[in-house]
Design a protein around this motif. Structure first.
Motif, PDB file in Angstrom:
ATOM      1  N   VAL A 170      45.621 150.356  77.279  1.00 43.31           N
ATOM      2  CA  VAL A 170      46.299 150.429  78.638  1.00 43.31           C
ATOM      3  C   VAL A 170      47.767 151.082  78.648  1.00 43.31           C
ATOM      4  CG1 VAL A 170      47.801 148.800  80.359  1.00 43.31           C
ATOM      5  CG2 VAL A 170      45.359 148.304  79.093  1.00 43.31           C
ATOM      6  N   ALA A 171      48.553 151.169  77.428  1.00 43.57           N
ATOM      7  CA  ALA A 171      49.667 151.678  77.118  1.00 43.57           C
ATOM      8  C   ALA A 171      49.623 153.233  77.436  1.00 43.57           C
ATOM      9  CB  ALA A 171      50.269 151.489  75.772  1.00 43.57           C
ATOM     10  N   VAL A 176      53.493 150.941  80.216  1.00 45.11           N
ATOM     11  CA  VAL A 176      53.802 149.243  79.830  1.00 45.11           C
ATOM     12  C   VAL A 176      54.532 148.555  80.390  1.00 45.11           C
ATOM     13  CG1 VAL A 176      53.302 150.348  77.307  1.00 45.11           C
ATOM     14  CG2 VAL A 176      55.746 150.595  78.335  1.00 45.11           C
ATOM     15  N   ALA A 177      54.600 147.287  80.404  1.00 49.24           N
ATOM     16  CA  ALA A 177      55.505 146.317  80.880  1.00 49.24           C
ATOM     17  C   ALA A 177      56.914 146.321  80.553  1.00 49.24           C
ATOM     18  CB  ALA A 177      54.834 144.877  80.956  1.00 49.24           C
ATOM     19  N   GLY A 247      53.112 142.355  75.071  1.00 47.94           N
ATOM     20  CA  GLY A 247      54.219 143.020  75.451  1.00 47.94           C
ATOM     21  C   GLY A 247      53.898 144.170  76.357  1.00 47.94           C
ATOM     22  N   VAL A 248      52.697 144.785  76.336  1.00 41.47           N
ATOM     23  CA  VAL A 248      52.307 145.822  76.990  1.00 41.47           C
ATOM     24  C   VAL A 248      52.050 145.028  78.396  1.00 41.47           C
ATOM     25  CG1 VAL A 248      50.548 147.466  77.575  1.00 41.47           C
ATOM     26  CG2 VAL A 248      51.511 147.487  75.280  1.00 41.47           C
ATOM     27  N   LEU A 268      45.311 142.926  81.067  1.00 41.23           N
ATOM     28  CA  LEU A 268      44.928 144.178  80.248  1.00 41.23           C
ATOM     29  C   LEU A 268      43.462 144.412  80.998  1.00 41.23           C
ATOM     30  CD1 LEU A 268      46.287 143.267  76.871  1.00 41.23           C
ATOM     31  CD2 LEU A 268      46.951 145.274  78.183  1.00 41.23           C
ATOM     32  N   THR A 269      42.549 143.486  81.194  1.00 42.89           N
ATOM     33  CA  THR A 269      41.264 143.767  81.540  1.00 42.89           C
ATOM     34  C   THR A 269      41.134 144.015  82.944  1.00 42.89           C
ATOM     35  OG1 THR A 269      40.801 141.585  81.824  1.00 42.89           O
ATOM     36  CG2 THR A 269      40.259 142.759  79.748  1.00 42.89           C
ATOM     37  N   GLY A 270      42.175 143.435  83.763  1.00 35.95           N
ATOM     38  CA  GLY A 270      42.448 143.783  85.404  1.00 35.95           C
ATOM     39  C   GLY A 270      41.481 142.627  86.165  1.00 35.95           C
TER      40      GLY A 270
END
Length: 456
Positions: A170-171, A176-177, A247-248, A268-270
């Motif tokens: 995802v990063a 990233v968040a 953290g991402v 992360l998986t949505g």
């Protein structure tokens, strides 16, 4: 040959995997991630400043004084039965508090994956069911539950690796968040973040269990310290990888200490309600049983042994015919149940952290005397054979012992003492402070009763 009289020798890989099974706890990943990016600094700093000296000291004490009582025995030999009694009490009481903390996760996780709100009465019933299932399992030999332990170890690592791997993907593809810069990874002295640093120290404690396997090793003098250090580095790497994934997905200030791991998987998986998330949540809950079972026999045995030595209440002496403690597990269940029933009146909304932090305080307190005990035992029993002996001058050994002890004390200050008088700080920290004081006082009362001078 790897066999002597038909008995297989314990290989290094076996020792490292055993350490990971006992010490690595998946529920600690979210509190570590809540430190923020400075966690990477603290991991490296504490590996050098805490893990290395603690690993060396635990290796010497564990192979030299290998009685049933573990750290209780070490401290009792060095400083007498009163101090030994304190260590036994702190070491034992942390377990039912930890059990209560993990029990709180169950209804929260069910709400998270189903979207159905659970009322307080039902939540308490679920929590009590977890507590007493663990309590009943503790009546049987650990060998009967080895499949649970092995399965839990595999699941823990699997979940951590999946979160980390998804975080990397995802990063790269979406961003990233949280900001990841060199500056953001420098040590943060934010009070809220520092209170979670104690979790890293918690993640490095318990490695002395590997010393009980010395008789089965080919070369314990080398293998024990290597297993502790290598196991610690591997565990740190797993935590860092999973914390990166969290953290991402979630801004640091929004990370839930109890459900952050599964929430990060949802983001992360949505797809927060997918079958994968449901399975992951169920697997995560199963690891909590593994944590309790892997620690129960050791904690209960120390409590029973201390009771035999008249340093703990007599109820802890009770054992089944197979020698497994029965008094200690029952007391675990009773104390954890009382804590759960009192939970609704605790002002801190994050009940998991309240109980987990209180468990941390008592657990860390039990280790403080271990480091001066190492120095004292060198002084009063210098001629005892030490299968593994830390080399160095007296000055070096003092530095080696006092640095990790001071780090524990600092961690305790940040976790248990309010750093300001704001309503938010007081509501989150005072329950931990008050709880710790209550359990310390109870311990002192027990010691006073057990060591009361006979009347003339």
């Amino acid at each position: 040959m790897d066999e002597i009289k038909g008995k297989k020798k314990f290989r290094m890989i076996d020792a490292i995997l055993s350490v990971i099974c006992v010490v690595f706890v998946a529920e600690a990943a979210a509190p570590v991630a809540a430190i923020g990016n400075s966690q990477y600094f603290w991991w490296i700093f504490l590996m050098i400043g805490f893990l290395l000296p603690y690993g060396l000291i635990a290796s010497e004490l564990g192979t030299t004084f290998d009685g049933e009582g573990g750290l209780y025995d070490w401290v009792r030999k060095a400083f007498g039965s009163k101090m030994g009694g304190r260590v036994a009490w702190y070491y034992w009481i942390n377990f039912p508090l930890w059990m209560a903390a993990l029990a709180v996760i169950f209804p929260e996780m069910i709400e998270l994956i189903t979207g159905i709100e659970i009322n307080i009465a039902v939540a308490i019933m679920i929590e009590l069911a977890f507590i007493w299932i663990v309590t009943l399992i503790a009546f049987f030999p650990i060998s009967d539950s080895v499949w649970i332990l092995n399965g839990a170890a595999i699941i823990k690592v699997f979940l951590a690796v999946v979160v980390g791997a998804l975080g990397v993907y995802v990063a790269i593809t979406q961003g990233v968040a949280n900001e990841y810069t060199l500056t953001s990874m420098l040590p943060s002295f934010d009070v809220n973040s520092l209170s979670f640093v104690s979790v890293i120290i918690f993640n490095f404690l318990g490695f002395e269990v590997i010393t009980t396997m010395a008789d089965d090793m080919e070369d314990p003098k080398k293998q024990i310290p290597q297993a502790i250090v290598i196991g610690g580095i591997v565990i740190a790497a797993i935590y860092i990888f999973s914390a990166f994934g969290i953290g991402v997905a979630i801004p640091t200030e929004e990370i839930s200490t109890s459900s952050g791991l599964i929430e990060s998987l949802q983001l992360l998986t949505g797809n927060p309600t997918s079958l994968f998330i449901t399975v992951a949540a169920i697997l995560f809950l199963l690891t909590l049983f593994g944590n309790m079972i892997s620690w129960s026999q050791g904690v209960n045995s120390v409590a029973a042994y201390a009771a035999d030595m008249e340093d703990m209440p007599s109820v802890f002496k009770k054992r089944r015919k197979n020698g497994i403690p029965s008094g200690a597990p029952i007391m675990n269940g009773i104390v954890a149940s009382i804590v759960i029933l009192l939970a609704p009146i605790i002002p801190n909304e994050d009940l998991f952290w309240s109980f987990f932090a209180l468990n941390l305080v008592m657990f860390l307190l039990s280790y403080i005397p271990v480091f001066p005990a190492f120095l004292k035992l060198r002084e009063i029993d210098p001629d005892r054979e030490r299968p593994f002996k830390v080399k160095g001058s007296k000055g070096f050994l003092k530095v080696l012992a006092y640095i990790p002890m001071i780090l524990i004390i600092i961690a305790l200050i940040f976790i248990a003492i309010p750093m300001d008088t704001s309503a938010e700080t007081l509501s989150s920290t005072l329950p931990i402070t008050i709880g710790a004081v209550i359990f310390i006082i109870i311990g002192e009362i027990i010691i006073r009763i057990k060591h009361k001078s006979p009347k003339i």
